[in-house]
Design a protein around this motif. Structure first.
Motif, PDB file in Angstrom:
ATOM      1  N   GLY A  63       0.797  -1.220   0.000  1.00 31.45           N
ATOM      2  CA  GLY A  63       0.000   0.000   0.000  1.00 31.45           C
ATOM      3  C   GLY A  63       0.825   1.264   0.000  1.00 31.45           C
ATOM      4  N   THR A  64       2.134   1.121   0.084  1.00 31.75           N
ATOM      5  CA  THR A  64       3.001   2.295   0.130  1.00 31.75           C
ATOM      6  C   THR A  64       3.686   2.489  -1.211  1.00 31.75           C
ATOM      7  OG1 THR A  64       4.827   0.928   0.936  1.00 31.75           O
ATOM      8  CG2 THR A  64       3.437   2.012   2.590  1.00 31.75           C
ATOM      9  N   GLN A  65       4.206   3.670  -1.417  1.00 30.32           N
ATOM     10  CA  GLN A  65       4.961   3.964  -2.630  1.00 30.32           C
ATOM     11  C   GLN A  65       6.364   3.366  -2.523  1.00 30.32           C
ATOM     12  OE1 GLN A  65       3.840   5.562  -5.463  1.00 30.32           O
ATOM     13  NE2 GLN A  65       1.868   5.348  -4.417  1.00 30.32           N
ATOM     14  N   PRO A  66       6.943   2.984  -3.645  1.00 26.38           N
ATOM     15  CA  PRO A  66       8.314   2.465  -3.604  1.00 26.38           C
ATOM     16  C   PRO A  66       9.269   3.487  -2.988  1.00 26.38           C
ATOM     17  CG  PRO A  66       7.324   2.074  -5.757  1.00 26.38           C
ATOM     18  CD  PRO A  66       6.390   2.971  -4.995  1.00 26.38           C
ATOM     19  N   GLY A  67      10.205   2.991  -2.181  1.00 28.15           N
ATOM     20  CA  GLY A  67      11.218   3.861  -1.595  1.00 28.15           C
ATOM     21  C   GLY A  67      12.478   3.840  -2.442  1.00 28.15           C
ATOM     22  N   ARG A  68      13.537   4.403  -1.903  1.00 30.17           N
ATOM     23  CA  ARG A  68      14.799   4.400  -2.636  1.00 30.17           C
ATOM     24  C   ARG A  68      15.355   2.983  -2.680  1.00 30.17           C
ATOM     25  NH1 ARG A  68      19.065   4.659   1.200  1.00 30.17           N
ATOM     26  NH2 ARG A  68      18.344   5.194   3.301  1.00 30.17           N
ATOM     27  N   PRO A  69      16.254   2.669  -3.600  1.00 37.23           N
ATOM     28  CA  PRO A  69      16.807   1.309  -3.711  1.00 37.23           C
ATOM     29  C   PRO A  69      17.430   0.846  -2.403  1.00 37.23           C
ATOM     30  CG  PRO A  69      17.353   2.591  -5.651  1.00 37.23           C
ATOM     31  CD  PRO A  69      16.730   3.556  -4.668  1.00 37.23           C
ATOM     32  N   LEU A  95      32.209 -10.099   4.261  1.00 35.69           N
ATOM     33  CA  LEU A  95      32.205  -8.648   4.056  1.00 35.69           C
ATOM     34  C   LEU A  95      33.064  -8.261   2.858  1.00 35.69           C
ATOM     35  CD1 LEU A  95      32.506  -7.454   7.766  1.00 35.69           C
ATOM     36  CD2 LEU A  95      30.543  -7.076   6.268  1.00 35.69           C
ATOM     37  N   GLU A  96      34.235  -8.875   2.744  1.00 38.37           N
ATOM     38  CA  GLU A  96      35.122  -8.588   1.618  1.00 38.37           C
ATOM     39  C   GLU A  96      34.508  -9.065   0.305  1.00 38.37           C
ATOM     40  OE1 GLU A  96      38.727 -10.509   2.751  1.00 38.37           O
ATOM     41  OE2 GLU A  96      39.190  -9.067   4.349  1.00 38.37           O
ATOM     42  N   LEU A  97      33.780 -10.188   0.348  1.00 46.30           N
ATOM     43  CA  LEU A  97      33.177 -10.742  -0.861  1.00 46.30           C
ATOM     44  C   LEU A  97      32.138  -9.800  -1.451  1.00 46.30           C
ATOM     45  CD1 LEU A  97      32.741 -13.324  -2.724  1.00 46.30           C
ATOM     46  CD2 LEU A  97      30.885 -13.908  -1.137  1.00 46.30           C
ATOM     47  N   VAL A  98      31.261  -9.242  -0.625  1.00 49.15           N
ATOM     48  CA  VAL A  98      30.130  -8.460  -1.131  1.00 49.15           C
ATOM     49  C   VAL A  98      30.449  -6.975  -1.265  1.00 49.15           C
ATOM     50  CG1 VAL A  98      28.520 -10.120  -0.111  1.00 49.15           C
ATOM     51  CG2 VAL A  98      29.067  -8.020   1.139  1.00 49.15           C
ATOM     52  N   ALA A  99      31.606  -6.558  -0.773  1.00 54.42           N
ATOM     53  CA  ALA A  99      31.907  -5.117  -0.719  1.00 54.42           C
ATOM     54  C   ALA A  99      31.783  -4.440  -2.073  1.00 54.42           C
ATOM     55  CB  ALA A  99      33.311  -4.903  -0.147  1.00 54.42           C
ATOM     56  N   ALA A 141      26.852   2.576  -3.986  1.00 53.47           N
ATOM     57  CA  ALA A 141      27.772   3.679  -3.720  1.00 53.47           C
ATOM     58  C   ALA A 141      27.253   4.499  -2.552  1.00 53.47           C
ATOM     59  CB  ALA A 141      27.906   4.555  -4.959  1.00 53.47           C
ATOM     60  N   PRO A 142      28.141   5.007  -1.708  1.00 47.02           N
ATOM     61  CA  PRO A 142      27.691   5.814  -0.567  1.00 47.02           C
ATOM     62  C   PRO A 142      26.848   6.998  -1.025  1.00 47.02           C
ATOM     63  CG  PRO A 142      30.022   5.278  -0.361  1.00 47.02           C
ATOM     64  CD  PRO A 142      29.600   4.835  -1.731  1.00 47.02           C
ATOM     65  N   VAL A 143      25.832   7.285  -0.237  1.00 44.47           N
ATOM     66  CA  VAL A 143      24.976   8.427  -0.529  1.00 44.47           C
ATOM     67  C   VAL A 143      25.729   9.691  -0.127  1.00 44.47           C
ATOM     68  CG1 VAL A 143      22.805   9.595   0.017  1.00 44.47           C
ATOM     69  CG2 VAL A 143      22.882   7.095  -0.168  1.00 44.47           C
TER      70      VAL A 143
END
Length: 448
Positions: free
Chosen positions: A56-62, A426-430, A435-437
């Protein structure tokens, strides 16, 4: 990622169509499942819209999306999510589960820091709406959740998928045999399968993953965090008990194991009349039933929600809360981990080991084969082949403080040696984190 993961393989369309057609035919049974489960767990009557990806809500940011089917998988993911929340507070997290207990655990761990919804059924329309609504930048799937339509949907939208802490027992591999042509194609769309062990890696390759897709990173469960304030918790428990009493804990037990727990406690109390049983059923819907079972056995029964702590004179204390099991493990002289006297596959054996409690289990351990093998070899686990042997092991440990200490030390050492999967993950998915906002620079002050 292999190039094949980026394009459709021959036969994919026909297999997906057959699979989806079968799911649509079976979709009325999803309502039946929700209704029947709802009579036992009221939460299953709620939030049906999420099960079919109607929002019921609008899509948010990714977001970064993580899926953990239930409590065990949420707990395994907790060190990873906590580390990433600390490193990247700018990331929007959406965590899905299938069970209400998983939902409750997400809320208990992270409150409003993350969003939670139920994973929709793997119908093409539902999965498409889910992905379009949340627009995940990255998908992290815990352990063994292989839903073809959602994996293909991620591929089609260019969303990288990692299967983390991946495990696949020989039994589960056999269970996939009818769907292997489809599951294998879906598996080849993921960027990486981060397997718990070499045996798990081999089985994922047998299921269809390319060798170059699979890495052995170890088990995130070894990176379990010891609860904060554990010494204070233990002190409060001991003060409430009011006297030195032997204590054992029956953890994550299932309906078919309740009679065995009663029989074991009755036998042990014949030798230690003041023995206290801490009893933590696996499913919240069994909390009240287990209290009734213990009372029917003639014992005085307490419960965490009602009494806070065991009271003098109580024979059984039911842990009817979520998220406190590790702390109560630390209060017990020995623990039995359930789901193992029935062919369920066992539950987390590392949590009691991490807090220094001697561990006993039944023989059905196919979900924890590698962990149980390592613990047994290290002298940190005793396995009973039936309820009688479990009782024998518990009795021997309760009678031998030196043996308990040796098991506790071996278990703690094993957990410490096994740590490291978190950093490797953590190293695998980094490289695939968003990208940082960037925060806009403050506007310059107007000249006077």
């Amino acid at each position: 990622m292999p190039n094949e993961a980026k394009r459709k393989e021959p036969g994919e369309g026909a297999l997906r169509a057959l699979y989806s057609f079968a799911l649509y035919l079976l979709s009325p049974f999803t309502l039946y499942h929700l209704i029947t489960r709802g009579f036992r767990v009221r939460e299953y009557f709620r939030r049906w819209d999420e099960r079919y990806a109607s929002y019921g809500t609008q899509p948010g940011r990714p977001c970064v999306w993580l899926h953990a089917v239930s409590v065990g998988e949420v707990n395994a993911a907790a060190p990873l999510v906590n580390a990433l929340l600390k490193q990247r507070p700018d990331i929007r997290w959406v965590i899905t589960t299938i069970t209400p207990t998983g939902s409750d655990r997400v809320r208990a761990l992270w409150s409003e820091q993350v969003e939670h919804v139920y994973l929709p059924y793997d119908l093409p329309g539902s999965t498409a709406r889910f992905l379009q609504h949340f627009r995940p930048h990255l998908a992290l799937i815990m352990e063994t959740e292989l839903w073809p339509n959602i994996l293909f949907g991620c591929r089609d939208l260019g969303i990288p998928v990692y299967i983390l802490n991946a495990r696949l027992s020989a039994r589960s591999l056999r269970g996939y045999r009818l769907l292997r042509p489809l599951i294998g194609r879906a598996l080849r769309t993921v960027k990486c399968v981060a397997a718990q062990s070499a045996a798990d890696a081999r089985r994922f390759q047998k299921l269809g993953a390319h060798p170059e897709q699979v890495q052995v990173l170890g088990n995130l469960k070894y990176d379990v965090a010891v609860p904060d304030g554990l010494d204070g918790f233990r002190a409060a428990f001991s003060a409430a008990l009011g006297a030195t009493r032997p204590v054992w804990l029956a953890a994550s037990t299932h309906e078919g194991e309740e009679a065995e727990v009663v029989a074991i406690h009755r036998r042990l109390r014949a030798r230690w009349p003041d023995l206290l049983l801490l009893w933590a059923p696996r499913h919240p819907e069994r909390f009240a039933r287990v209290q009734a079972v213990a009372a029917d056995a003639g014992w005085k029964v307490g419960a965490r929600k009602r009494d806070t702590w065991p009271q003098p004179g109580q024979d059984v204390f039911v842990i009817d809360t979520l998220g406190e099991l590790m702390a109560f493990y630390a209060c017990a002289d020995a623990a039995f981990v359930g789901g193992s006297l029935q062919p369920i596959g066992g539950h987390n054996l590392l949590e009691p080991a991490a807090v220094g409690t001697a561990v006993v289990t039944g023989p059905h351990l196919h979900n924890f084969a590698e962990i149980s093998s390592r613990m047994e070899e290290a002298g940190a686990l005793r396995i009973g082949h039936d309820a009688g042997e479990v009782a024998d092991a518990l009795e021997a440990l309760l009678a031998d403080p030196a043996a308990r200490r040796a098991m506790a030390d071996a278990g703690s050492d094993l957990v410490d040696q096994g740590r490291g999967a978190l950093q490797r993950t953590l190293e695998l998915v980094a490289g695939d984190l968003p990208a940082p906002v960037e925060t806009a620079a403050p506007a310059a002050a107007a000249p006077a």
